[in-house]
Motif scaffolding. Structure first.
Motif, PDB file in Angstrom:
ATOM      1  N   LEU A 185      93.712  43.052  93.784  1.00 19.66           N
ATOM      2  CA  LEU A 185      94.534  43.348  92.611  1.00 19.66           C
ATOM      3  C   LEU A 185      95.948  42.863  92.842  1.00 19.66           C
ATOM      4  O   LEU A 185      96.506  43.067  93.921  1.00 19.66           O
ATOM      5  CB  LEU A 185      94.563  44.852  92.337  1.00 19.66           C
ATOM      6  CG  LEU A 185      93.342  45.329  91.598  1.00 19.66           C
ATOM      7  CD1 LEU A 185      92.725  46.470  92.309  1.00 19.66           C
ATOM      8  CD2 LEU A 185      93.725  45.682  90.201  1.00 19.66           C
ATOM      9  N   GLU A 186      96.509  42.282  91.825  1.00 18.21           N
ATOM     10  CA  GLU A 186      97.876  41.771  91.889  1.00 18.21           C
ATOM     11  C   GLU A 186      98.822  42.849  91.368  1.00 18.21           C
ATOM     12  O   GLU A 186      98.835  43.151  90.178  1.00 18.21           O
ATOM     13  CB  GLU A 186      97.969  40.511  91.029  1.00 18.21           C
ATOM     14  CG  GLU A 186      99.283  39.811  91.104  1.00 18.21           C
ATOM     15  CD  GLU A 186      99.290  38.576  90.234  1.00 18.21           C
ATOM     16  OE1 GLU A 186      98.933  38.692  89.036  1.00 18.21           O
ATOM     17  OE2 GLU A 186      99.635  37.517  90.748  1.00 18.21           O
ATOM     18  N   VAL A 187      99.593  43.446  92.263  1.00 17.40           N
ATOM     19  CA  VAL A 187     100.556  44.490  91.898  1.00 17.40           C
ATOM     20  C   VAL A 187     101.890  44.215  92.595  1.00 17.40           C
ATOM     21  O   VAL A 187     102.321  44.984  93.456  1.00 17.40           O
ATOM     22  CB  VAL A 187     100.016  45.900  92.229  1.00 17.40           C
ATOM     23  CG1 VAL A 187      98.994  46.352  91.220  1.00 17.40           C
ATOM     24  CG2 VAL A 187      99.422  45.963  93.622  1.00 17.40           C
ATOM     25  N   PRO A 188     102.567  43.135  92.234  1.00 17.43           N
ATOM     26  CA  PRO A 188     103.804  42.774  92.930  1.00 17.43           C
ATOM     27  C   PRO A 188     104.943  43.744  92.652  1.00 17.43           C
ATOM     28  O   PRO A 188     105.014  44.357  91.598  1.00 17.43           O
ATOM     29  CB  PRO A 188     104.129  41.389  92.360  1.00 17.43           C
ATOM     30  CG  PRO A 188     103.500  41.380  91.015  1.00 17.43           C
ATOM     31  CD  PRO A 188     102.258  42.221  91.140  1.00 17.43           C
ATOM     32  N   GLY A 189     105.806  43.860  93.649  1.00 19.30           N
ATOM     33  CA  GLY A 189     107.005  44.673  93.487  1.00 19.30           C
ATOM     34  C   GLY A 189     106.760  46.161  93.527  1.00 19.30           C
ATOM     35  O   GLY A 189     107.639  46.933  93.177  1.00 19.30           O
ATOM     36  N   MET A 190     105.576  46.576  93.943  1.00 20.70           N
ATOM     37  CA  MET A 190     105.273  48.003  93.991  1.00 20.70           C
ATOM     38  C   MET A 190     105.162  48.465  95.439  1.00 20.70           C
ATOM     39  O   MET A 190     104.796  47.696  96.319  1.00 20.70           O
ATOM     40  CB  MET A 190     103.971  48.290  93.246  1.00 20.70           C
ATOM     41  CG  MET A 190     104.071  47.948  91.771  1.00 20.70           C
ATOM     42  SD  MET A 190     102.656  48.493  90.850  1.00 20.70           S
ATOM     43  CE  MET A 190     102.877  50.242  90.904  1.00 20.70           C
ATOM     44  N   GLU A 191     105.469  49.707  95.646  1.00 19.33           N
ATOM     45  CA  GLU A 191     105.310  50.329  96.952  1.00 19.33           C
ATOM     46  C   GLU A 191     103.917  50.974  97.007  1.00 19.33           C
ATOM     47  O   GLU A 191     103.396  51.403  95.972  1.00 19.33           O
ATOM     48  CB  GLU A 191     106.380  51.404  97.162  1.00 19.33           C
ATOM     49  CG  GLU A 191     107.796  50.853  97.196  1.00 19.33           C
ATOM     50  CD  GLU A 191     108.036  49.938  98.384  1.00 19.33           C
ATOM     51  OE1 GLU A 191     107.515  50.225  99.479  1.00 19.33           O
ATOM     52  OE2 GLU A 191     108.743  48.931  98.209  1.00 19.33           O
ATOM     53  N   PRO A 192     103.314  51.052  98.190  1.00 18.29           N
ATOM     54  CA  PRO A 192     101.993  51.682  98.286  1.00 18.29           C
ATOM     55  C   PRO A 192     101.948  53.110  97.735  1.00 18.29           C
ATOM     56  O   PRO A 192     100.946  53.518  97.164  1.00 18.29           O
ATOM     57  CB  PRO A 192     101.704  51.667  99.788  1.00 18.29           C
ATOM     58  CG  PRO A 192     102.484  50.519 100.308  1.00 18.29           C
ATOM     59  CD  PRO A 192     103.738  50.474  99.471  1.00 18.29           C
ATOM     60  N   ASN A 193     103.034  53.861  97.872  1.00 22.29           N
ATOM     61  CA  ASN A 193     103.019  55.234  97.360  1.00 22.29           C
ATOM     62  C   ASN A 193     103.156  55.295  95.836  1.00 22.29           C
ATOM     63  O   ASN A 193     103.033  56.364  95.254  1.00 22.29           O
ATOM     64  CB  ASN A 193     104.084  56.099  98.048  1.00 22.29           C
ATOM     65  CG  ASN A 193     105.479  55.533  97.877  1.00 22.29           C
ATOM     66  OD1 ASN A 193     105.667  54.477  97.287  1.00 22.29           O
ATOM     67  ND2 ASN A 193     106.450  56.231  98.425  1.00 22.29           N
ATOM     68  N   ASP A 194     103.394  54.149  95.165  1.00 24.93           N
ATOM     69  CA  ASP A 194     103.425  54.095  93.702  1.00 24.93           C
ATOM     70  C   ASP A 194     102.026  53.913  93.112  1.00 24.93           C
ATOM     71  O   ASP A 194     101.861  53.949  91.896  1.00 24.93           O
ATOM     72  CB  ASP A 194     104.300  52.937  93.215  1.00 24.93           C
ATOM     73  CG  ASP A 194     105.774  53.165  93.504  1.00 24.93           C
ATOM     74  OD1 ASP A 194     106.172  54.340  93.644  1.00 24.93           O
ATOM     75  OD2 ASP A 194     106.519  52.173  93.583  1.00 24.93           O
ATOM     76  N   LEU A 195     101.024  53.685  93.970  1.00 25.77           N
ATOM     77  CA  LEU A 195      99.652  53.435  93.522  1.00 25.77           C
ATOM     78  C   LEU A 195      98.769  54.652  93.771  1.00 25.77           C
ATOM     79  O   LEU A 195      98.863  55.288  94.809  1.00 25.77           O
ATOM     80  CB  LEU A 195      99.058  52.227  94.254  1.00 25.77           C
ATOM     81  CG  LEU A 195      99.744  50.892  94.012  1.00 25.77           C
ATOM     82  CD1 LEU A 195      99.189  49.839  94.958  1.00 25.77           C
ATOM     83  CD2 LEU A 195      99.571  50.452  92.573  1.00 25.77           C
ATOM     84  N   ASP A 196      97.908  54.949  92.815  1.00 21.61           N
ATOM     85  CA  ASP A 196      96.921  56.014  92.942  1.00 21.61           C
ATOM     86  C   ASP A 196      95.549  55.368  92.759  1.00 21.61           C
ATOM     87  O   ASP A 196      95.231  54.883  91.685  1.00 21.61           O
ATOM     88  CB  ASP A 196      97.157  57.086  91.884  1.00 21.61           C
ATOM     89  CG  ASP A 196      96.166  58.222  91.971  1.00 21.61           C
ATOM     90  OD1 ASP A 196      95.654  58.490  93.071  1.00 21.61           O
ATOM     91  OD2 ASP A 196      95.881  58.842  90.923  1.00 21.61           O
ATOM     92  N   ILE A 197      94.745  55.353  93.830  1.00 18.17           N
ATOM     93  CA  ILE A 197      93.454  54.667  93.825  1.00 18.17           C
ATOM     94  C   ILE A 197      92.350  55.702  93.986  1.00 18.17           C
ATOM     95  O   ILE A 197      92.376  56.498  94.928  1.00 18.17           O
ATOM     96  CB  ILE A 197      93.371  53.633  94.967  1.00 18.17           C
ATOM     97  CG1 ILE A 197      94.546  52.663  94.886  1.00 18.17           C
ATOM     98  CG2 ILE A 197      92.044  52.887  94.917  1.00 18.17           C
ATOM     99  CD1 ILE A 197      94.764  51.875  96.153  1.00 18.17           C
TER     100      ILE A 197
END
Length: 153
Positions: A59-71
């Protein structure tokens, strides 16, 4: 027979009314189309490849921090939520140019094979999220028998 004097301004007025009607119909739906385009930009691009042992999702999610993602991963789908908080500021010739982009996204990706969702591994590097989704043992050993008719052989 009556003589009618031609007035070019009546033609121009009629043309102006046609343009006004045309722009009224397009601009009334324009904000909705613009909103849909804005949401499409926030939607992360994805690539799903299938190997014998596992599925690989990028997945392309540029400019994000890992803690900004919920998987969240189930046996047959992957759900990814996130929130973009991006700001950029440049200064040139004494002038400052600043831009910011904020927004939430949610993407659900159905999987073509059942996976072991307890053994998923993830890696985030250079704005690309890599998920390795190992297939269940039943999926790895799945054999499909094909029956051929004698007439077609």
């Amino acid at each position: 027979m009556t003589l009618v004097r031609w007035n070019p301004w009546t033609e121009i007025d009629a043309l102006q009314r046609q343009f006004d009607r045309m722009f009224d119909t397009t601009t009334s739906s324009f904000p909705v189309a613009l909103r849909d385009l804005n949401n499409a930009v926030k939607f992360p691009a994805a690539e799903l490849t299938q190997a014998d042992e596992a599925l690989h999702l990028k997945l392309e999610v540029p400019g994000m921090e890992p803690n900004d993602l919920d998987i969240e991963v189930t046996e047959n789908m992957v759900s990814i939520r996130g929130e973009r908080k991006e700001e950029s500021q440049t200064e040139e010739n004494g002038k400052t140019h600043s831009e910011f982009h904020y927004g939430q996204f949610h993407r659900v990706i159905p999987l073509p094979s059942r996976i072991e969702n307890t053994n998923v591994t993830a890696e985030y590097k250079d704005g690309i999220l890599h998920l390795t989704l190992p297939k269940t043992t039943a999926e790895k050993n799945k054999v499909v028998k094909i029956k051929l008719d004698e007439a077609t052989a």
